[in-house]
Design an enzyme around this catalytic site. Structure first.
Site, PDB file in Angstrom:
ATOM      1  N   SER A  50     -15.353  -7.988 -14.322  1.00 61.54           N
ATOM      2  CA  SER A  50     -14.301  -8.560 -15.162  1.00 61.54           C
ATOM      3  C   SER A  50     -14.252 -10.082 -15.152  1.00 61.54           C
ATOM      4  O   SER A  50     -13.438 -10.674 -15.864  1.00 61.54           O
ATOM      5  CB  SER A  50     -12.931  -7.994 -14.760  1.00 61.54           C
ATOM      6  OG  SER A  50     -12.753  -6.716 -15.319  1.00 61.54           O
ATOM      7  N   LYS A  53     -14.356 -11.636 -18.567  1.00 66.04           N
ATOM      8  CA  LYS A  53     -13.188 -11.974 -19.386  1.00 66.04           C
ATOM      9  C   LYS A  53     -12.891 -13.464 -19.368  1.00 66.04           C
ATOM     10  O   LYS A  53     -12.139 -13.958 -20.221  1.00 66.04           O
ATOM     11  CB  LYS A  53     -11.976 -11.177 -18.915  1.00 66.04           C
ATOM     12  CG  LYS A  53     -12.127  -9.663 -19.141  1.00 66.04           C
ATOM     13  CD  LYS A  53     -10.865  -8.918 -18.724  1.00 66.04           C
ATOM     14  CE  LYS A  53     -10.974  -7.421 -18.994  1.00 66.04           C
ATOM     15  NZ  LYS A  53     -11.785  -6.719 -17.974  1.00 66.04           N
ATOM     16  N   SER A 110      -6.161  -7.384 -16.513  1.00 66.04           N
ATOM     17  CA  SER A 110      -7.595  -7.322 -16.781  1.00 66.04           C
ATOM     18  C   SER A 110      -7.891  -6.146 -17.710  1.00 66.04           C
ATOM     19  O   SER A 110      -8.819  -5.365 -17.492  1.00 66.04           O
ATOM     20  CB  SER A 110      -8.401  -7.203 -15.483  1.00 66.04           C
ATOM     21  OG  SER A 110      -9.756  -7.547 -15.684  1.00 66.04           O
TER      22      SER A 110
END
Length: 365
Positions: A50, A53, A110
């Site tokens: 993640s 992101k 997230s």
């Protein structure tokens, strides 16, 4: 072949286990001088999880700063987006998500459904958005990073390095100071649920104000963190932690040592018990020599990139989707308001429990 009960599929895919954690890599450097205070395997390929992101948000912040998006621009969730594996906000097909809600959903929860909704809204498809992410990475000197999606969900060809994550963290802080404060959001309230920021180190480490955590089996527990003390800002990167707690403990140790070095102390010796060789899949990709970090500012080694990474789709001009999928509440606003206007202060009320998504089953830590 092991059979999985359908309801346990995602749990098996993202179940944290020390034996499945990715290889260790780390870097701590001063954001202004890029003085290296700690470095271990920092040019080797790793899966970002993640941390991906961070680039999704970079493209959003860039569009906001250029007036191509507004904080209340609405994106509509598709069936593809709402079926992304956890972690999620819980969007349903046809739901609308504002840009600011999407930002806060990525920073705190997230949320993978929010990442895909943003990607499709901005570029028409997540594939096109990922190509634009990779193209932006090249512009930022991230020569070894390849993006395949907007969330960081598992893809063997989605790779990066600790140095490239440092470059991205620096770019977010330096180029978008008006939006960087989103990363320090402690809690985001959405549709009756409170989503707390997964970077719990911000709660206990003096001077830390972001920026992103990540976890998939192939990477282990990752973290890019930034902290400021005595006029210095450091960015730390850790890949391959066997748990969020041990990853955070190491980050604390590395940052403390980094700040001490800036005050004249000698570097400490750090023994990382979970350091181990790279997995076979990544070792194959490491056949090409890594790009030295000092060459990132003006060097764009396309030949090296082609050898070190699988081919990726040619980047397409990033565009907003048709008005049927994207609308504006107020087209006159040029910048996103402060995050405080969207989420309730953590001191006013204790966050409600997030929807069922135990940390052992989610791809976000």
């Amino acid at each position: 072949m092991r059979r999985l009960i359908p309801g346990l599929f995602w749990a098996a895919l993202f179940l944290p286990a020390a034996a499945l954690a990715g290889p260790y890599a780390a870097l701590v450097a001063d954001i202004d001088t890029e003085q290296v205070l700690y470095e271990h395997n920092a040019d080797e390929l790793r899966h970002p999880a993640s941390l991906t992101k961070m680039m999704t948000l970079y493209l959003v912040f860039e569009a906001l700063s250029q007036g191509r998006l507004f904080s209340d621009t609405l994106f509509r969730a598709s069936r593809f987006a709402v079926l992304r594996p956890p972690s999620r906000l819980g969007l349903k097909v046809g739901d609308t998500l504002s840009v600011e809600e999407g930002i806060l959903g990525l920073v705190t929860r997230s949320a993978n459904d929010a990442a895909s909704t943003i990607a499709e809204g901005m570029a028409g498809s997540e594939t096109a958005f990922a190509a634009a992410m990779t193209d932006k990475a090249r512009q930022l000197g991230m020569s070894r990073t390849v993006y395949r999606n907007a969330s960081g969900l598992p893809d063997p060809n989605q790779v990066t390095t600790a140095w490239d994550m440092f470059r991205l963290g620096k770019a977010l802080n330096k180029r978008f100071p008006q939006y960087y404060t989103y990363f320090s959001t402690p809690v985001f309230y959405y549709q009756g649920h409170g989503f707390q920021n997964h970077n719990h180190l911000m709660e206990t480490y003096a001077g830390m104000d972001g920026i992103k955590t990540g976890f998939i089996n192939a990477s282990g527990f990752n973290l890019v963190a930034s902290a400021q003390r005595n006029g210095h800002r450091l960015i730390g990167v850790v890949f391959g932690g066997p748990s969020a707690r041990r990853r955070d403990a190491l980050m604390r140790e590395l940052l403390d040592d980094g700040f001490a070095q800036l005050e004249g102390a000698d570097p400490r010796l750090h023994v990382v018990e979970f350091d181990r060789p790279a997995a076979p899949a990544l070792m194959v990709a490491e056949t090409a020599a890594p790009v030295p970090h000092h060459a990132h500012a003006a060097h764009h080694p396309q030949a090296h990139h082609a050898a070190a990474h699988p081919a990726h789709p040619p980047a397409q001009p990033l565009r907003l989707a048709d008005a049927s999928a994207t609308t504006h509440r107020t087209a006159s606003k040029a910048e996103a308001p402060a995050a405080k206007k969207t989420h309730a202060s953590a001191s006013k009320a204790k966050a409600e429990p997030a929807p069922a998504c135990h940390k052992s089953k989610c791809a976000h830590h």
